[in-house]
Design a protein around this motif. Structure first.
Motif, PDB file in Angstrom:
ATOM      1  N   HIS A 104      47.584   1.791  54.928  1.00 48.06           N
ATOM      2  CA  HIS A 104      48.519   2.095  53.847  1.00 48.06           C
ATOM      3  C   HIS A 104      48.900   0.803  53.131  1.00 48.06           C
ATOM      4  N   LEU A 105      48.942   0.842  51.814  1.00 46.03           N
ATOM      5  CA  LEU A 105      49.500  -0.249  51.023  1.00 46.03           C
ATOM      6  C   LEU A 105      51.001  -0.037  50.906  1.00 46.03           C
ATOM      7  N   THR A 106      51.801  -1.045  51.285  1.00 47.09           N
ATOM      8  CA  THR A 106      53.246  -0.824  51.329  1.00 47.09           C
ATOM      9  C   THR A 106      54.019  -2.000  50.741  1.00 47.09           C
ATOM     10  N   SER A 107      55.228  -1.687  50.319  1.00 44.60           N
ATOM     11  CA  SER A 107      56.192  -2.680  49.860  1.00 44.60           C
ATOM     12  C   SER A 107      57.582  -2.066  49.976  1.00 44.60           C
ATOM     13  N   ILE A 108      58.575  -2.882  50.301  1.00 44.13           N
ATOM     14  CA  ILE A 108      59.946  -2.371  50.367  1.00 44.13           C
ATOM     15  C   ILE A 108      60.585  -2.310  48.988  1.00 44.13           C
ATOM     16  N   TYR A 109      59.888  -2.811  47.964  1.00 35.05           N
ATOM     17  CA  TYR A 109      60.459  -2.853  46.623  1.00 35.05           C
ATOM     18  C   TYR A 109      60.064  -1.644  45.771  1.00 35.05           C
ATOM     19  N   ASP A 110      59.331  -0.717  46.339  1.00 33.21           N
ATOM     20  CA  ASP A 110      59.018   0.522  45.640  1.00 33.21           C
ATOM     21  C   ASP A 110      58.942   1.642  46.670  1.00 33.21           C
ATOM     22  N   SER A 111      58.486   2.795  46.250  1.00 37.46           N
ATOM     23  CA  SER A 111      58.492   3.966  47.133  1.00 37.46           C
ATOM     24  C   SER A 111      57.341   3.975  48.131  1.00 37.46           C
ATOM     25  N   SER A 112      56.439   2.994  48.065  1.00 40.84           N
ATOM     26  CA  SER A 112      55.249   3.044  48.906  1.00 40.84           C
ATOM     27  C   SER A 112      55.577   3.016  50.388  1.00 40.84           C
ATOM     28  N   ILE A 113      56.625   2.287  50.793  1.00 40.73           N
ATOM     29  CA  ILE A 113      56.966   2.231  52.216  1.00 40.73           C
ATOM     30  C   ILE A 113      57.473   3.578  52.701  1.00 40.73           C
ATOM     31  N   PHE A 114      58.206   4.298  51.855  1.00 42.70           N
ATOM     32  CA  PHE A 114      58.702   5.618  52.235  1.00 42.70           C
ATOM     33  C   PHE A 114      57.553   6.623  52.315  1.00 42.70           C
ATOM     34  N   GLU A 115      56.614   6.530  51.381  1.00 33.75           N
ATOM     35  CA  GLU A 115      55.475   7.439  51.404  1.00 33.75           C
ATOM     36  C   GLU A 115      54.596   7.180  52.621  1.00 33.75           C
ATOM     37  N   ALA A 116      54.410   5.902  52.975  1.00 32.54           N
ATOM     38  CA  ALA A 116      53.597   5.576  54.145  1.00 32.54           C
ATOM     39  C   ALA A 116      54.247   6.085  55.422  1.00 32.54           C
ATOM     40  N   LEU A 117      55.549   5.864  55.563  1.00 33.80           N
ATOM     41  CA  LEU A 117      56.241   6.341  56.758  1.00 33.80           C
ATOM     42  C   LEU A 117      56.294   7.868  56.799  1.00 33.80           C
ATOM     43  N   SER A 118      56.350   8.496  55.630  1.00 31.73           N
ATOM     44  CA  SER A 118      56.293   9.963  55.588  1.00 31.73           C
ATOM     45  C   SER A 118      54.975  10.451  56.172  1.00 31.73           C
ATOM     46  N   SER A 119      53.886   9.787  55.795  1.00 36.23           N
ATOM     47  CA  SER A 119      52.574  10.156  56.324  1.00 36.23           C
ATOM     48  C   SER A 119      52.517   9.979  57.837  1.00 36.23           C
ATOM     49  N   VAL A 120      53.146   8.899  58.339  1.00 34.95           N
ATOM     50  CA  VAL A 120      53.166   8.648  59.780  1.00 34.95           C
ATOM     51  C   VAL A 120      53.952   9.732  60.506  1.00 34.95           C
ATOM     52  N   ILE A 121      55.140  10.032  60.004  1.00 37.03           N
ATOM     53  CA  ILE A 121      56.013  11.012  60.661  1.00 37.03           C
ATOM     54  C   ILE A 121      55.387  12.402  60.649  1.00 37.03           C
TER      55      ILE A 121
END
Length: 350
Positions: free
Chosen positions: A162-179
């Motif tokens: 997953h490509l992630t950053s805490i400065y946009d929604s990507s971290i939330f989308e990645a963790l959503s996929s994990v959960i």
């Protein structure tokens, strides 16, 4: 929902090199810290354990980067036996050769002992990289890890990237996929959401964990980051507004039967409508509606969402009390009721 009926709490392990961004992720997602404030966080020197009391109670363990988890002094069974997912954070802005070497060593050790574990690689801190460079780094990491695992004899290991950053929604989308991979009822939830949007003229629907803004399920239409951000921001807006005006009143007048859950909707200038309905104290449904005919028949939407809420409760009651999933009947019931409602109102799916 009685969370005491759950026997175990899934565990998420956050691992990676020092200063890769593990603590920043937990602070932003689970503790509502502003991304800019994470610049002042100290490096983790011991295992940090957080228990998240939300829709699905789970633990988050943040491991210091310098620890060798497979050293004989560590009890690897205690660490990994109840793990739901291992999240390995790679700093995309730094030299990551050592991080990838430790990652592949960790995966190989886990494959020999705990092959069921989901390994999730977060290629992190990508916000300041241009799109081409970000894509090149991502492909390089995927290729190098895959080659090392193939050389070790592991073909198609259970690893996601997953490509992630805490400065946009990507971290939330990645963790959503994990959960979502940890939710046995996911297929049933997706079917219920598909039924809801197809019979209500909705564009996209998410079932959010209110505390973290992680979505535990969505319909099977492609995820749109812009729509996700609208929905996530609307949760913050509704929660802030509710907290601001939900003060005790003297001698309150009850005008008929009152609804316990929060409900809110807003229409933008371009006609897009955002609709939120609290399902219980942990979950809320947020959906985007662009179908003009649907927006003009909010009563039908309210009724369909109520049917979805009842089906959702039935799914989780069965899963927790009987430890089995049988959501087909609820899906068929919801579809029959919403289809009948649409035929009366003459509304077509979006």
């Amino acid at each position: 929902m009685d969370h005491s009926k759950r026997q175990t709490k899934p565990r998420l392990l956050l691992m990676g090199q020092r200063r890769s961004g593990k603590s920043s992720i937990t602070s932003v997602v689970f503790h509502k810290m502003e991304p800019q404030e994470t610049l002042f966080l100290e490096s983790t020197t011991r295992i940090q354990k957080d228990t998240m009391n939300s829709f699905m109670d789970f633990q988050v363990w943040d491991f210091p980067g310098q620890l060798d988890y497979f050293d004989p002094t560590f009890d690897t069974t205690q660490i990994f036996s109840e793990i739901g997912a291992l999240i390995w954070v790679v700093d995309a802005q730094d030299e990551y050769s050592d991080s990838l070497a430790r990652l592949t060593t960790t995966i190989i050790n886990l494959q020999n002992t705990f092959p069921h574990i989901n390994v999730e690689v977060f290629v992190h801190k990508t916000d300041s990289l241009n799109e081409d460079y970000r894509s090149d780094i991502f492909q390089d990491i995927v290729q190098r890890v895959g080659d090392d695992l193939n050389d070790a004899g592991f073909i198609n290991p259970n690893v996601s990237y997953h490509l992630t950053s805490i400065y946009d929604s990507s971290i939330f989308e990645a963790l959503s996929s994990v959960i979502q991979k940890l939710i046995p009822e996911l297929d049933v939830l997706q079917n219920l959401l598909n039924t809801l949007i197809n019979n209500s003229g909705m564009t996209k629907a998410y079932l959010f964990d209110i505390l973290s803004k992680i979505y535990v399920a969505s319909d099977t239409r492609p995820v749109d980051s812009d729509i996700y951000e609208i929905c996530a921001n609307y949760i913050d807006l509704t929660v802030d507004f509710t907290d601001l005006y939900n003060y005790p009143r003297h001698n309150p007048k009850i005008l008929g039967e009152q609804m316990e859950e929060v409900e809110s909707s807003m229409t933008f200038e371009d006609g897009t409508m955002v609709y939120l309905k609290e399902m219980n104290k942990h979950l809320c449904l947020v959906t985007v509606i662009k179908n003009k005919e649907a927006k003009d028949k909010k009563g039908m939407i309210d009724y369909n969402v109520h049917i979805f809420q009842e089906a959702l409760k039935a799914v989780f009651d069965r899963a927790w009390e009987k430890n089995q999933i049988d959501g087909g009947e609820d899906t068929r019931t919801a579809k029959a009721v919403t289809s009948s409602e649409n035929e009366e109102d003459g509304i077509a799916p979006n």
